[in-house]
Design a protein around this motif. Structure first.
Motif, PDB file in Angstrom:
ATOM      1  N   VAL A 187     -30.135 -23.947  -7.462  1.00 21.03           N
ATOM      2  CA  VAL A 187     -31.150 -24.532  -8.142  1.00 21.03           C
ATOM      3  C   VAL A 187     -32.164 -24.075  -7.016  1.00 21.03           C
ATOM      4  CG1 VAL A 187     -32.440 -26.942  -8.761  1.00 21.03           C
ATOM      5  CG2 VAL A 187     -30.020 -26.434  -9.157  1.00 21.03           C
ATOM      6  N   ALA A 188     -33.340 -23.718  -7.616  1.00 16.55           N
ATOM      7  CA  ALA A 188     -34.532 -23.123  -6.926  1.00 16.55           C
ATOM      8  C   ALA A 188     -34.995 -24.241  -6.345  1.00 16.55           C
ATOM      9  CB  ALA A 188     -35.569 -22.505  -7.837  1.00 16.55           C
ATOM     10  N   ALA A 189     -35.892 -24.160  -5.084  1.00 19.61           N
ATOM     11  CA  ALA A 189     -36.535 -25.305  -4.197  1.00 19.61           C
ATOM     12  C   ALA A 189     -37.347 -25.954  -5.041  1.00 19.61           C
ATOM     13  CB  ALA A 189     -36.898 -24.751  -3.305  1.00 19.61           C
ATOM     14  N   ARG A 190     -38.053 -25.209  -5.827  1.00 26.03           N
ATOM     15  CA  ARG A 190     -39.483 -25.679  -6.399  1.00 26.03           C
ATOM     16  C   ARG A 190     -38.705 -26.899  -7.623  1.00 26.03           C
ATOM     17  NH1 ARG A 190     -38.260 -21.095  -9.091  1.00 26.03           N
ATOM     18  NH2 ARG A 190     -38.204 -21.027 -11.213  1.00 26.03           N
ATOM     19  N   ALA A 191     -37.360 -26.579  -8.265  1.00 29.36           N
ATOM     20  CA  ALA A 191     -36.954 -27.353  -9.299  1.00 29.36           C
ATOM     21  C   ALA A 191     -35.938 -28.683  -8.680  1.00 29.36           C
ATOM     22  CB  ALA A 191     -36.209 -26.615 -10.163  1.00 29.36           C
ATOM     23  N   ARG A 192     -35.878 -28.577  -7.394  1.00 35.57           N
ATOM     24  CA  ARG A 192     -34.898 -29.434  -6.962  1.00 35.57           C
ATOM     25  C   ARG A 192     -35.385 -31.083  -7.076  1.00 35.57           C
ATOM     26  NH1 ARG A 192     -33.230 -26.215  -2.031  1.00 35.57           N
ATOM     27  NH2 ARG A 192     -32.036 -24.523  -3.044  1.00 35.57           N
ATOM     28  N   GLY A 193     -34.527 -32.035  -7.387  1.00 41.64           N
ATOM     29  CA  GLY A 193     -34.926 -33.306  -7.605  1.00 41.64           C
ATOM     30  C   GLY A 193     -35.233 -33.792  -8.890  1.00 41.64           C
ATOM     31  N   ALA A 194     -35.489 -32.650  -9.910  1.00 43.59           N
ATOM     32  CA  ALA A 194     -35.947 -32.617 -11.413  1.00 43.59           C
ATOM     33  C   ALA A 194     -34.675 -32.774 -12.228  1.00 43.59           C
ATOM     34  CB  ALA A 194     -36.835 -31.513 -11.482  1.00 43.59           C
ATOM     35  N   GLY A 195     -33.478 -32.951 -11.812  1.00 44.21           N
ATOM     36  CA  GLY A 195     -32.339 -32.887 -12.782  1.00 44.21           C
ATOM     37  C   GLY A 195     -31.938 -31.534 -13.343  1.00 44.21           C
ATOM     38  N   VAL A 196     -32.222 -30.530 -12.825  1.00 47.58           N
ATOM     39  CA  VAL A 196     -31.697 -29.288 -12.966  1.00 47.58           C
ATOM     40  C   VAL A 196     -30.154 -28.999 -12.822  1.00 47.58           C
ATOM     41  CG1 VAL A 196     -31.917 -26.810 -12.497  1.00 47.58           C
ATOM     42  CG2 VAL A 196     -34.091 -28.195 -12.856  1.00 47.58           C
ATOM     43  N   GLY A 197     -29.901 -29.457 -11.429  1.00 48.48           N
ATOM     44  CA  GLY A 197     -28.270 -29.236 -11.228  1.00 48.48           C
ATOM     45  C   GLY A 197     -27.564 -30.304 -12.228  1.00 48.48           C
ATOM     46  N   ARG A 198     -27.871 -31.169 -12.377  1.00 49.28           N
ATOM     47  CA  ARG A 198     -27.231 -32.284 -13.231  1.00 49.28           C
ATOM     48  C   ARG A 198     -27.178 -31.776 -14.676  1.00 49.28           C
ATOM     49  NH1 ARG A 198     -25.777 -37.155 -12.261  1.00 49.28           N
ATOM     50  NH2 ARG A 198     -27.137 -37.491 -10.690  1.00 49.28           N
ATOM     51  N   THR A 199     -28.331 -31.094 -15.203  1.00 47.70           N
ATOM     52  CA  THR A 199     -28.141 -30.463 -16.405  1.00 47.70           C
ATOM     53  C   THR A 199     -27.304 -29.289 -16.607  1.00 47.70           C
ATOM     54  OG1 THR A 199     -30.654 -31.066 -16.904  1.00 47.70           O
ATOM     55  CG2 THR A 199     -29.942 -29.025 -18.215  1.00 47.70           C
ATOM     56  N   LEU A 200     -27.244 -28.493 -15.438  1.00 49.27           N
ATOM     57  CA  LEU A 200     -26.468 -27.229 -15.599  1.00 49.27           C
ATOM     58  C   LEU A 200     -25.159 -27.696 -15.423  1.00 49.27           C
ATOM     59  CD1 LEU A 200     -28.252 -25.013 -12.948  1.00 49.27           C
ATOM     60  CD2 LEU A 200     -27.612 -24.301 -15.343  1.00 49.27           C
ATOM     61  N   LEU A 201     -24.686 -28.745 -14.831  1.00 51.30           N
ATOM     62  CA  LEU A 201     -23.534 -29.366 -14.606  1.00 51.30           C
ATOM     63  C   LEU A 201     -22.818 -29.724 -16.206  1.00 51.30           C
ATOM     64  CD1 LEU A 201     -22.695 -31.534 -11.374  1.00 51.30           C
ATOM     65  CD2 LEU A 201     -21.471 -29.533 -12.154  1.00 51.30           C
ATOM     66  N   ARG A 202     -23.558 -30.718 -16.938  1.00 57.57           N
ATOM     67  CA  ARG A 202     -23.366 -30.877 -17.988  1.00 57.57           C
ATOM     68  C   ARG A 202     -23.073 -29.677 -18.891  1.00 57.57           C
ATOM     69  NH1 ARG A 202     -27.320 -36.393 -17.982  1.00 57.57           N
ATOM     70  NH2 ARG A 202     -25.961 -37.567 -16.642  1.00 57.57           N
ATOM     71  N   ALA A 203     -24.201 -28.830 -18.975  1.00 64.85           N
ATOM     72  CA  ALA A 203     -23.939 -27.554 -19.840  1.00 64.85           C
ATOM     73  C   ALA A 203     -22.763 -26.905 -19.617  1.00 64.85           C
ATOM     74  CB  ALA A 203     -25.165 -26.788 -19.779  1.00 64.85           C
ATOM     75  N   ALA A 204     -22.324 -26.901 -18.213  1.00 66.85           N
ATOM     76  CA  ALA A 204     -21.038 -26.195 -17.895  1.00 66.85           C
ATOM     77  C   ALA A 204     -19.850 -27.158 -18.540  1.00 66.85           C
ATOM     78  CB  ALA A 204     -20.837 -25.934 -16.444  1.00 66.85           C
ATOM     79  N   CYS A 205     -19.834 -28.114 -18.338  1.00 66.02           N
ATOM     80  CA  CYS A 205     -18.948 -29.070 -19.070  1.00 66.02           C
ATOM     81  C   CYS A 205     -18.699 -28.770 -20.768  1.00 66.02           C
ATOM     82  CB  CYS A 205     -18.866 -30.578 -18.828  1.00 66.02           C
ATOM     83  SG  CYS A 205     -18.753 -30.886 -16.814  1.00 66.02           S
ATOM     84  N   ALA A 206     -19.901 -28.672 -21.163  1.00 66.77           N
ATOM     85  CA  ALA A 206     -19.808 -28.525 -22.576  1.00 66.77           C
ATOM     86  C   ALA A 206     -19.534 -27.039 -22.915  1.00 66.77           C
ATOM     87  CB  ALA A 206     -21.346 -28.712 -23.006  1.00 66.77           C
ATOM     88  N   GLU A 207     -19.860 -26.147 -22.174  1.00 69.04           N
ATOM     89  CA  GLU A 207     -19.557 -24.923 -22.404  1.00 69.04           C
ATOM     90  C   GLU A 207     -17.848 -24.504 -22.316  1.00 69.04           C
ATOM     91  OE1 GLU A 207     -19.130 -20.631 -23.379  1.00 69.04           O
ATOM     92  OE2 GLU A 207     -20.575 -22.404 -23.910  1.00 69.04           O
ATOM     93  N   ALA A 208     -17.319 -25.435 -21.347  1.00 68.57           N
ATOM     94  CA  ALA A 208     -15.935 -25.204 -20.691  1.00 68.57           C
ATOM     95  C   ALA A 208     -15.159 -25.808 -22.239  1.00 68.57           C
ATOM     96  CB  ALA A 208     -15.696 -26.104 -19.673  1.00 68.57           C
TER      97      ALA A 208
END
Length: 185
Positions: free
Chosen positions: A108-129
């Motif tokens: 996650v880019a430094a400018r985007a940390r703490g904004a839920g980007v990592g959590r959004t990516l994790l959830r998207a990865a679970c959905a894609e899996a």
């Protein structure tokens, strides 16, 4: 007058070959001893995509941004930029392991940390899996990476094993923590 950037909506999409330069820059910018077992990349840089790291293995988070002046007024320089990525692959080529997907990289880019980007990516990865037919998802994380471990645990990942002292990094032994979760509804 200085400007600040505010993240607005975050969307996730499959990576495209055209993302290679931006993803390579993000990967180098987010390199850290907190998660890396490889040395810091040095020029000339290897391509981000190769035969083992194909665009179709990655999901990309894009964030709409809006730059504002100190007075809080939009300055017109907003847009959409890549804010992070996650790599999702089968852990082995074995048919008996085809029901599992593994996360093999999250940035996650430094400018985007703490904004839920990592959590959004994790959830998207679970959905894609799940979409790919998997019923389990796993990952490996360095034992000292407390922020990542907390995020994974908050999304249902549990520690399933620890390889004690698996890596010798920067003068000390570091555990390799194996985490996983079911993808059952």
């Amino acid at each position: 007058m200085s400007a600040t950037t505010t993240l607005h909506s975050v969307s996730v999409r499959p990576a495209l070959p055209a993302d290679e330069e931006a993803l390579g820059e993000l990967d180098r910018a987010t390199w850290s001893t907190l998660h890396a077992v490889m040395p810091r990349p040095q020029p000339p840089y290897d391509p981000f995509f190769d035969e083992r790291h194909r665009p179709e293995d990655f999901l990309v988070a894009e964030a709409a941004t809006e730059a504002v002046t100190e007075a809080g007024a939009p300055d017109g320089s907003g847009g959409t930029r890549i804010a992070g990525y996650i790599r999702l692959v089968p852990p082995t080529p074995l048919a008996c392991n085809a029901h599992v997907r593994q996360i093999q990289g999250l940035a996650v880019a430094a400018r985007a940390r703490g904004a839920g980007v990592g959590r959004t990516l994790l959830r998207a990865a679970c959905a894609e899996a799940r979409r790919q037919g998997a019923n389990r998802i796993t990952l490996r994380v360095l034992g000292h990476n407390t922020p990542a471990r907390a995020l994974y645990a908050s999304e249902g990942f549990a520690v399933e094993g620890v390889l004690s002292g698996e890596f010798f990094l920067h003068g000390r032994y570091v555990d390799d923590v194996l985490m996983g979760r079911s993808l059952a509804p």
